[in-house]
Design a protein around this motif. Structure first.
Motif, PDB file in Angstrom:
ATOM      1  N   LYS A  88       0.830  -1.211   0.000  1.00  0.00           N
ATOM      2  CA  LYS A  88       0.000   0.000   0.000  1.00  0.00           C
ATOM      3  C   LYS A  88       0.865   1.260   0.000  1.00  0.00           C
ATOM      4  O   LYS A  88       0.612   2.200  -0.773  1.00  0.00           O
ATOM      5  CB  LYS A  88      -0.920   0.005   1.227  1.00  0.00           C
ATOM      6  N   VAL A  89       1.871   1.290   0.852  1.00  0.00           N
ATOM      7  CA  VAL A  89       2.743   2.467   0.949  1.00  0.00           C
ATOM      8  C   VAL A  89       3.390   2.769  -0.398  1.00  0.00           C
ATOM      9  O   VAL A  89       3.392   3.914  -0.870  1.00  0.00           O
ATOM     10  CB  VAL A  89       3.821   2.247   2.039  1.00  0.00           C
ATOM     11  N   VAL A  90       3.950   1.756  -1.027  1.00  0.00           N
ATOM     12  CA  VAL A  90       4.683   1.960  -2.281  1.00  0.00           C
ATOM     13  C   VAL A  90       3.735   2.360  -3.409  1.00  0.00           C
ATOM     14  O   VAL A  90       4.037   3.277  -4.191  1.00  0.00           O
ATOM     15  CB  VAL A  90       5.476   0.691  -2.663  1.00  0.00           C
ATOM     16  N   ILE A  91       2.589   1.698  -3.513  1.00  0.00           N
ATOM     17  CA  ILE A  91       1.630   2.038  -4.580  1.00  0.00           C
ATOM     18  C   ILE A  91       1.124   3.464  -4.399  1.00  0.00           C
ATOM     19  O   ILE A  91       1.036   4.239  -5.361  1.00  0.00           O
ATOM     20  CB  ILE A  91       0.447   1.042  -4.602  1.00  0.00           C
ATOM     21  N   VAL A  92       0.802   3.832  -3.163  1.00  0.00           N
ATOM     22  CA  VAL A  92       0.310   5.185  -2.887  1.00  0.00           C
ATOM     23  C   VAL A  92       1.344   6.228  -3.310  1.00  0.00           C
ATOM     24  O   VAL A  92       1.027   7.192  -4.022  1.00  0.00           O
ATOM     25  CB  VAL A  92      -0.044   5.334  -1.390  1.00  0.00           C
ATOM     26  N   GLN A  93       2.575   6.052  -2.885  1.00  0.00           N
ATOM     27  CA  GLN A  93       3.596   7.067  -3.183  1.00  0.00           C
ATOM     28  C   GLN A  93       3.939   7.102  -4.677  1.00  0.00           C
ATOM     29  O   GLN A  93       4.233   8.169  -5.216  1.00  0.00           O
ATOM     30  CB  GLN A  93       4.843   6.814  -2.337  1.00  0.00           C
ATOM     31  N   THR A  94       3.898   5.948  -5.316  1.00  0.00           N
ATOM     32  CA  THR A  94       4.184   5.924  -6.752  1.00  0.00           C
ATOM     33  C   THR A  94       3.113   6.660  -7.537  1.00  0.00           C
ATOM     34  O   THR A  94       3.423   7.477  -8.429  1.00  0.00           O
ATOM     35  CB  THR A  94       4.285   4.468  -7.255  1.00  0.00           C
ATOM     36  N   LEU A  95       1.842   6.405  -7.218  1.00  0.00           N
ATOM     37  CA  LEU A  95       0.752   7.037  -7.970  1.00  0.00           C
ATOM     38  C   LEU A  95       0.651   8.528  -7.687  1.00  0.00           C
ATOM     39  O   LEU A  95       0.139   9.281  -8.523  1.00  0.00           O
ATOM     40  CB  LEU A  95      -0.575   6.341  -7.658  1.00  0.00           C
ATOM     41  N   MET A  96       1.139   8.966  -6.535  1.00  0.00           N
ATOM     42  CA  MET A  96       1.157  10.409  -6.260  1.00  0.00           C
ATOM     43  C   MET A  96       2.129  11.137  -7.190  1.00  0.00           C
ATOM     44  O   MET A  96       1.910  12.287  -7.556  1.00  0.00           O
ATOM     45  CB  MET A  96       1.562  10.672  -4.812  1.00  0.00           C
ATOM     46  N   ARG A  97       3.198  10.457  -7.571  1.00  0.00           N
ATOM     47  CA  ARG A  97       4.260  11.126  -8.336  1.00  0.00           C
ATOM     48  C   ARG A  97       4.233  10.832  -9.832  1.00  0.00           C
ATOM     49  O   ARG A  97       4.615  11.679 -10.634  1.00  0.00           O
ATOM     50  CB  ARG A  97       5.631  10.724  -7.781  1.00  0.00           C
ATOM     51  N   TYR A  98       3.805   9.613 -10.186  1.00  0.00           N
ATOM     52  CA  TYR A  98       3.972   9.212 -11.578  1.00  0.00           C
ATOM     53  C   TYR A  98       2.699   8.635 -12.198  1.00  0.00           C
ATOM     54  O   TYR A  98       1.914   7.965 -11.532  1.00  0.00           O
ATOM     55  CB  TYR A  98       5.079   8.153 -11.700  1.00  0.00           C
ATOM     56  N   GLN A  99       2.533   8.943 -13.473  1.00  0.00           N
ATOM     57  CA  GLN A  99       1.517   8.316 -14.305  1.00  0.00           C
ATOM     58  C   GLN A  99       2.177   7.107 -14.967  1.00  0.00           C
ATOM     59  O   GLN A  99       3.234   7.221 -15.584  1.00  0.00           O
ATOM     60  CB  GLN A  99       1.037   9.292 -15.376  1.00  0.00           C
ATOM     61  N   LEU A 100       1.570   5.934 -14.824  1.00  0.00           N
ATOM     62  CA  LEU A 100       2.155   4.699 -15.341  1.00  0.00           C
ATOM     63  C   LEU A 100       1.467   4.290 -16.633  1.00  0.00           C
ATOM     64  O   LEU A 100       0.249   4.402 -16.761  1.00  0.00           O
ATOM     65  CB  LEU A 100       2.009   3.563 -14.323  1.00  0.00           C
TER      66      LEU A 100
END
Length: 516
Positions: free
Chosen positions: A471-483
């Protein structure tokens, strides 16, 4: 000459006759071994007679069906469609597993405390020892009880900030990829990040493994050990300790074990030095947050007996591997699923933005307030379970719900990948649909239809740790980057100890604030 004459006098047999006797003895031993193997095969054929399965080669079994080209798990699912509930899988002429791929069958085996099988899992013992994953009986029960406090939410709560810091380090490194329109392989990045997290969280050690140049020796050793265990399982002669020890693969396995063990021994040594003056958990907690290693070193049973040095190393080796490699697989495939499904990715991002209110890090309280993101993680774990299968050896006869039985000593494999893609359980099983995990949809399914962390008394002790990190990693990734996906580089998934991809996992990223 004198020696020969002496031998002749002592034995009262000419030396040539002794050679004949030795040859006869060797032939008798070989004949006995062959007879024992023939009897074993006949017993196996009788034990699995009630279960039909795919055609097999008389010598190789089903081994030649698995090409290691990214299609093997699809074959397992296809066989599951042809042979409902369960079917035998043969690895060579003398090893057979009942492969289960239906919730009603898996409930029977996972509800028990039956030990792991003594075929594939024994190949792990030189690496991770007889820890919680591989131990059985009273030893497993005692260790499970002693280790459970290490996963209490009071212990897990401070880990969230450490996980967040490790994720930020990884995402900072991705800025270079975000400036191009090129895809990049993310599994190696995520593996380093989860190793960094496990070192910080479980062992209070700043490894700097994400910022060091070059390939991390421990990560490389884990990759090699995973591959070599798979090679050994698939190569019947390697089941012999003697043959494997003499082989080039056996040499590489021992060298990789040395690297892994030196890594964990250094972690334990440093902590023992730090704990020389403190032996009570309450006094340690007064100075800093407790971690998994504190629990291990200070654990005592009702007789005030702690874990031996050997047991501590086995548990550290087990958690070091399982705590970073399985989580790395789960995170990597979740990011890939979100890259392939931009609509669901955007819903997750909007949910995250609402919950965080402008914060750039994740707090413990936030983890329970992102239901849609959690459903997306679970759907990714359904499609790509980090551990695609587990197996047990039953110690007493086992009867399944349809009346079919297996006798004591049989091997039972649970195909988690097969269960999660079973079309009789999941509608359109290959489609990414997070709404499957809405409460009203969950209530209509068997609780054993979704078992990424196994189930029952021998379930994954660290599943809350793993879910929190994902959860932590997915949350922080989606805050910064569009995949976004790279359609030219689809992953070719293969079952190792964990789910991996032959050609890596590739995605493209762009900064969120550049999106229209």
């Amino acid at each position: 000459m004198e020696l020969i004459e002496t031998l002749n006098k002592v034995t009262q047999f000419p030396l040539p006759r002794m050679h004949h006797l030795l040859a006869i003895f060797c032939v008798a031993i070989v004949a006995f071994k062959i007879t024992a193997l023939i009897i074993k095969r006949r017993i196996l054929l009788r034990d699995f007679d009630a279960f039909s399965g795919p055609p097999r080669h008389w010598l190789l079994g089903h081994v030649q069906e698995f090409k290691q080209d990214g299609t093997d798990l699809d074959k397992v699912v296809k066989w599951g469609e042809q042979y409902p509930l369960a079917y035998p899988m043969w690895f060579g002429p003398f090893v057979c597993f009942l492969n289960i791929h239906h919730p009603d069958y898996v409930k029977t085996i996972l509800a028990s405390t039956e030990p792991k099988d003594d075929v594939a899992y024994r190949f792990l013992i030189p690496w991770i020892g007889d820890g919680l994953l591989l131990s059985k009986g009273q030893k497993w029960f005692r260790h499970r009880r002693l280790l459970t406090p290490g996963f209490h939410y009071n212990i897990l709560k401070p880990y969230v900030k450490l996980m967040s810091d490790s994720a930020k380090t990884m995402l900072d490194k991705w800025e270079g990829h975000a400036k191009t329109n090129q895809s990049f392989e993310l599994f190696e990045h995520v593996s380093l990040m989860t190793l960094d997290s496990i070192m910080k969280c479980a062992f209070s050690c700043n490894s700097n493994c994400q910022t060091e140049s070059g390939t991390n020796a421990y990560i490389k050793a884990v990759y090699e050990l995973s591959d070599l265990v798979n090679v050994r399982f698939r190569t019947f002669p390697y089941h012999s300790e003697f043959i494997f020890h003499l082989s080039p693969h056996g040499y590489r396995y021992r060298k990789a074990c040395e690297v892994a063990h030196s890594h964990t021994e250094e972690v334990i040594r440093k902590r023992k030095e730090a704990l020389k003056e403190e032996k009570e958990l309450d006094r340690i907690q007064a100075k800093r947050n407790l971690d998994f290693l504190d629990i291990l070193l200070c654990a005592k049973d009702e007789e005030q007996q702690g874990l031996s040095d050997e047991a501590i190393r086995a548990e550290v080796d087990t958690f070091m591997f399982e705590g970073h490699d399985t989580t790395a697989s789960g995170i990597s495939f979740t990011l890939y699923c979100l890259a392939c499904n931009p609509k669901h990715q955007q819903i997750c991002r909007e949910e995250i933005m609402r919950v965080l209110h402008g914060k750039d890090t994740v707090d413990w309280e936030d983890l329970s307030n992102i239901p849609y993101t959690t459903m997306c993680i679970k759907e990714s774990l359904r499609l790509y379970p980090p551990v695609p299968g587990v197996s047990r050896k039953i110690t007493k006869p086992m009867t399944f719900f349809d009346g079919r039985s297996l006798p004591e000593g049989c091997l039972v494999g649970t195909s988690i990948f097969g269960i999660h893609r079973n079309a009789t359980v999941w509608e359109n099983p290959t489609v990414f649909d997070p709404l499957r995990f809405l409460p009203e949809n969950i209530s209509n399914r068997s609780p054993h239809a979704f078992v990424p962390f196994s189930a029952g008394p021998r379930n994954c002790i660290g599943q809350n740790f793993a879910m929190n990190e994902m959860k932590v990693v997915i949350v922080q990734t989606l805050m910064r980057y569009q995949l976004s996906e790279d359609p030219t580089r689809k992953p070719k998934i293969i079952p190792r100890l964990i789910l991996r991809s032959l050609n890596g996992i590739h995605i493209k990223i762009k900064p969120v604030d550049q999106q229209p």
